[in-house]
Design an enzyme around this catalytic site. Sequence first.
Site, PDB file in Angstrom:
ATOM      1  N   SER A 127       0.564   3.549   5.062  1.00  0.00           N
ATOM      2  CA  SER A 127      -0.298   2.951   4.039  1.00  0.00           C
ATOM      3  C   SER A 127       0.517   2.163   3.019  1.00  0.00           C
ATOM      4  O   SER A 127       1.653   2.552   2.677  1.00  0.00           O
ATOM      5  CB  SER A 127      -1.028   4.100   3.324  1.00  0.00           C
ATOM      6  N   TYR A 151      -1.297  11.956  -1.706  1.00  0.00           N
ATOM      7  CA  TYR A 151      -1.670  11.283  -0.457  1.00  0.00           C
ATOM      8  C   TYR A 151      -0.553  10.335  -0.013  1.00  0.00           C
ATOM      9  O   TYR A 151      -0.071  10.393   1.127  1.00  0.00           O
ATOM     10  CB  TYR A 151      -2.982  10.503  -0.631  1.00  0.00           C
ATOM     11  N   LYS A 155       2.239  10.377   3.243  1.00  0.00           N
ATOM     12  CA  LYS A 155       2.483   9.300   4.221  1.00  0.00           C
ATOM     13  C   LYS A 155       3.972   8.945   4.255  1.00  0.00           C
ATOM     14  O   LYS A 155       4.550   8.701   5.316  1.00  0.00           O
ATOM     15  CB  LYS A 155       1.648   8.056   3.856  1.00  0.00           C
TER      16      LYS A 155
HETATM   17  P1  NAD Z   1     -11.257   8.311   8.043  1.00  0.00           P
HETATM   18  O1  NAD Z   1     -11.336   9.486   7.133  1.00  0.00           O
HETATM   19  O2  NAD Z   1     -12.482   7.527   8.284  1.00  0.00           O
HETATM   20  O3  NAD Z   1     -10.660   8.778   9.449  1.00  0.00           O
HETATM   21  C1  NAD Z   1      -9.769   9.863   9.589  1.00  0.00           C
HETATM   22  C2  NAD Z   1     -10.318  10.748  10.688  1.00  0.00           C
HETATM   23  O4  NAD Z   1      -9.435  11.852  10.893  1.00  0.00           O
HETATM   24  C3  NAD Z   1     -11.693  11.325  10.354  1.00  0.00           C
HETATM   25  O5  NAD Z   1     -12.560  11.094  11.434  1.00  0.00           O
HETATM   26  C4  NAD Z   1     -11.429  12.807  10.140  1.00  0.00           C
HETATM   27  O6  NAD Z   1     -12.546  13.584  10.536  1.00  0.00           O
HETATM   28  C5  NAD Z   1     -10.207  13.033  11.013  1.00  0.00           C
HETATM   29  N1  NAD Z   1      -9.329  14.138  10.591  1.00  0.00           N
HETATM   30  C6  NAD Z   1      -8.790  14.365   9.371  1.00  0.00           C
HETATM   31  N2  NAD Z   1      -8.008  15.455   9.420  1.00  0.00           N
HETATM   32  C7  NAD Z   1      -8.044  15.919  10.701  1.00  0.00           C
HETATM   33  C8  NAD Z   1      -7.427  16.995  11.377  1.00  0.00           C
HETATM   34  N3  NAD Z   1      -6.626  17.857  10.754  1.00  0.00           N
HETATM   35  N4  NAD Z   1      -7.682  17.155  12.691  1.00  0.00           N
HETATM   36  C9  NAD Z   1      -8.497  16.301  13.355  1.00  0.00           C
HETATM   37  N5  NAD Z   1      -9.113  15.267  12.762  1.00  0.00           N
HETATM   38  C10 NAD Z   1      -8.878  15.075  11.450  1.00  0.00           C
HETATM   39  O7  NAD Z   1     -10.091   7.376   7.492  1.00  0.00           O
HETATM   40  P2  NAD Z   1      -9.656   5.921   7.956  1.00  0.00           P
HETATM   41  O8  NAD Z   1      -9.927   4.995   6.849  1.00  0.00           O
HETATM   42  O9  NAD Z   1     -10.169   5.629   9.301  1.00  0.00           O
HETATM   43  O10 NAD Z   1      -8.077   6.128   8.013  1.00  0.00           O
HETATM   44  C11 NAD Z   1      -7.408   6.399   9.217  1.00  0.00           C
HETATM   45  C12 NAD Z   1      -5.926   6.541   8.926  1.00  0.00           C
HETATM   46  O11 NAD Z   1      -5.440   5.356   8.316  1.00  0.00           O
HETATM   47  C13 NAD Z   1      -5.588   7.682   7.971  1.00  0.00           C
HETATM   48  O12 NAD Z   1      -4.371   8.273   8.395  1.00  0.00           O
HETATM   49  C14 NAD Z   1      -5.384   6.980   6.645  1.00  0.00           C
HETATM   50  O13 NAD Z   1      -4.519   7.686   5.799  1.00  0.00           O
HETATM   51  C15 NAD Z   1      -4.772   5.665   7.098  1.00  0.00           C
HETATM   52  N6  NAD Z   1      -5.001   4.552   6.164  1.00  0.00           N
HETATM   53  C16 NAD Z   1      -6.274   4.247   5.775  1.00  0.00           C
HETATM   54  C17 NAD Z   1      -6.485   3.207   4.873  1.00  0.00           C
HETATM   55  C18 NAD Z   1      -7.869   2.884   4.373  1.00  0.00           C
HETATM   56  O14 NAD Z   1      -7.985   2.341   3.273  1.00  0.00           O
HETATM   57  N7  NAD Z   1      -8.925   3.175   5.108  1.00  0.00           N
HETATM   58  C19 NAD Z   1      -5.395   2.458   4.408  1.00  0.00           C
HETATM   59  C20 NAD Z   1      -4.109   2.796   4.846  1.00  0.00           C
HETATM   60  C21 NAD Z   1      -3.925   3.850   5.729  1.00  0.00           C
HETATM   61  C1  WQD Z   2      -9.687  -1.698  -4.816  1.00  0.00           C
HETATM   62  C2  WQD Z   2      -9.805  -2.287  -6.217  1.00  0.00           C
HETATM   63  C3  WQD Z   2     -10.084  -0.639  -7.931  1.00  0.00           C
HETATM   64  C4  WQD Z   2     -13.982   0.818  -6.829  1.00  0.00           C
HETATM   65  C5  WQD Z   2      -6.868   2.584  -1.646  1.00  0.00           C
HETATM   66  C6  WQD Z   2      -5.645   3.417  -1.454  1.00  0.00           C
HETATM   67  C7  WQD Z   2      -4.714   2.744  -0.494  1.00  0.00           C
HETATM   68  C8  WQD Z   2      -5.413   2.412   0.794  1.00  0.00           C
HETATM   69  C9  WQD Z   2      -6.593   1.569   0.498  1.00  0.00           C
HETATM   70  C10 WQD Z   2      -5.245   4.420   2.154  1.00  0.00           C
HETATM   71  C11 WQD Z   2      -9.022  -1.489  -7.251  1.00  0.00           C
HETATM   72  C12 WQD Z   2     -11.288  -1.530  -7.846  1.00  0.00           C
HETATM   73  C13 WQD Z   2     -12.777   0.145  -6.891  1.00  0.00           C
HETATM   74  C14 WQD Z   2     -14.979   0.519  -7.806  1.00  0.00           C
HETATM   75  C15 WQD Z   2     -13.503  -1.118  -8.768  1.00  0.00           C
HETATM   76  N1  WQD Z   2      -5.903   3.578   1.453  1.00  0.00           N
HETATM   77  N2  WQD Z   2     -12.550  -0.803  -7.834  1.00  0.00           N
HETATM   78  N3  WQD Z   2     -14.703  -0.443  -8.733  1.00  0.00           N
HETATM   79  O1  WQD Z   2      -7.275   1.785  -4.620  1.00  0.00           O
HETATM   80  O2  WQD Z   2      -6.627  -0.524  -3.773  1.00  0.00           O
HETATM   81  O3  WQD Z   2      -6.491   1.378  -2.277  1.00  0.00           O
HETATM   82  O4  WQD Z   2      -7.459   2.272  -0.411  1.00  0.00           O
HETATM   83  O5  WQD Z   2      -4.104   4.420   2.468  1.00  0.00           O
HETATM   84  O6  WQD Z   2      -3.694   3.634  -0.236  1.00  0.00           O
HETATM   85  O7  WQD Z   2      -4.980   3.569  -2.701  1.00  0.00           O
HETATM   86  O8  WQD Z   2      -8.730   0.572  -2.908  1.00  0.00           O
HETATM   87  O9  WQD Z   2     -11.095   0.020  -2.644  1.00  0.00           O
HETATM   88  O10 WQD Z   2     -10.458   1.989  -4.091  1.00  0.00           O
HETATM   89  O11 WQD Z   2      -9.972  -0.306  -4.899  1.00  0.00           O
HETATM   90  O12 WQD Z   2     -13.305  -1.962  -9.635  1.00  0.00           O
HETATM   91  O13 WQD Z   2     -16.072   1.108  -7.830  1.00  0.00           O
HETATM   92  O14 WQD Z   2     -11.176  -2.211  -6.616  1.00  0.00           O
HETATM   93  O15 WQD Z   2      -9.798  -0.340  -9.274  1.00  0.00           O
HETATM   94  O16 WQD Z   2      -8.488  -2.386  -8.157  1.00  0.00           O
HETATM   95  P1  WQD Z   2      -7.245   0.809  -3.527  1.00  0.00           P
HETATM   96  P2  WQD Z   2     -10.145   0.620  -3.596  1.00  0.00           P
END
Ligand code: NAD
Ligand code: WQD
Length: 348
Positions: A127, A151, A155
Amino acid sequence: MTKPTALVTGGAGFIGSHCCLDLLMNGYEVVVVDNLVNSSAIALDRVRQISGQDMAFYASDVADQAAMDTVFRNHKIDVVVHFAAYKAVGDSMDRPLEYYSNNLTGLLTLLAAMSKADVKHMIFSSSCSIYGDATELPITEASPARPTNPYAQSKWMSEQILTDLCSRYPDWSVTALRYFNPAGAHESGEIGEDPCGVPGNVLPYLSQVAAGRLDEVQVFGSDYPTADGTAVRDYIHVMDVVEGHRLTLETGAVPGFRRYNLGTGVGTSVLELVEKFAAVSGRPIPYRLSGRRPGDVPELVAAPDLAHAELGWTARRNLTDMCQDAWRFQQLHPLGYEGLITTLGSSR
Ligand code: NAD
Ligand code: WQD
């Protein structure tokens, strides 16, 4: 020729479900492990419907060693795509031990099962949050990691575990993909982002305001040192994210540990996003400027050049595509995967 088989952990989740679809459509067998803690098995049914193909599903925890050993005994896995994790920054501040336990024990248990089964090829979901408050923009893979919450720390610790693993055992191949802000949905509108409860991320929140499920969006912070004072992020279409995984797979099991940013290189402010979503949906999006959200940083934008040079990957979709596709999913499934049950607070 037999198809390569990918084990997708977290495959019922937002990014995982889109990845399963993309892999099935591109010649892979898929096996999913997901304990459904933050997702619905309906997403997998939709993936089967869209692709016209089946996949095995284990409703198991990746931290359950016996269950993971069974999966590797039952299938000849070629590569593991590891999405399963807890992912909400704010929640991780409230429940640090649960985050470290789930994200790190899950990874370690999975690695032990892979090792026993002699599977040494993994793509790991990392991430942009590991960069914390980046001082230089755009952010390259060489930018220092400064995680600011449990979190992001989980990672970064995972990346370090995987780096050490690959240093000691050079026949392992691990690629960490550091996603910026994934958004949007599959163009069919049948799968998308369906967070439990009130969305924490901005794009699903805007979508629910446009649909009239929520009254207005609070814009967190209007005094940042950015062009319009609101925070800037690098939003990337979820289908571009999953294509990044497939292109990584196509480079083969390159020995060692690699890491790549998956972002567009384009920054968008919160107000620009509100304006774009209103234009795409044709609905008003009332907003209110409010204070900064604790832990937020002013600007996060990727330098995606390394993924382009080494994986041949470039984001092909823009912000309009992300908003259009998210809006289509919202309109086709106004109450998410499980309809009324979800709004009544089902734990799924
Ligand atoms: P999500 O929560 O929709 O998907 C994660 C899935 O993993 C879910 O279906 C959940 O049920 C499952 N899960 C969690 N813990 C588990 C466990 N112990 N055993 C089996 N299943 C488990 O999230 P996402 O947005 O699809 O994210 C997927 C991956 O990408 C995550 O590792 C997240 O940290 C990473 N990531 C997400 C974002 C984002 O903003 N969505 C950004 C960067 C990185
Ligand atoms: C985006 C912008 C908020 C909600 C997170 C994790 C990052 C990655 C992606 C997992 C920010 C603003 C938000 C609202 C707002 N995930 N905002 N009103 O925080 O950039 O990133 O998700 O790895 O690690 O930190 O994403 O969508 O929450 O926010 O103004 O109701 O929107 O302040 O500037 P973020 P976000």
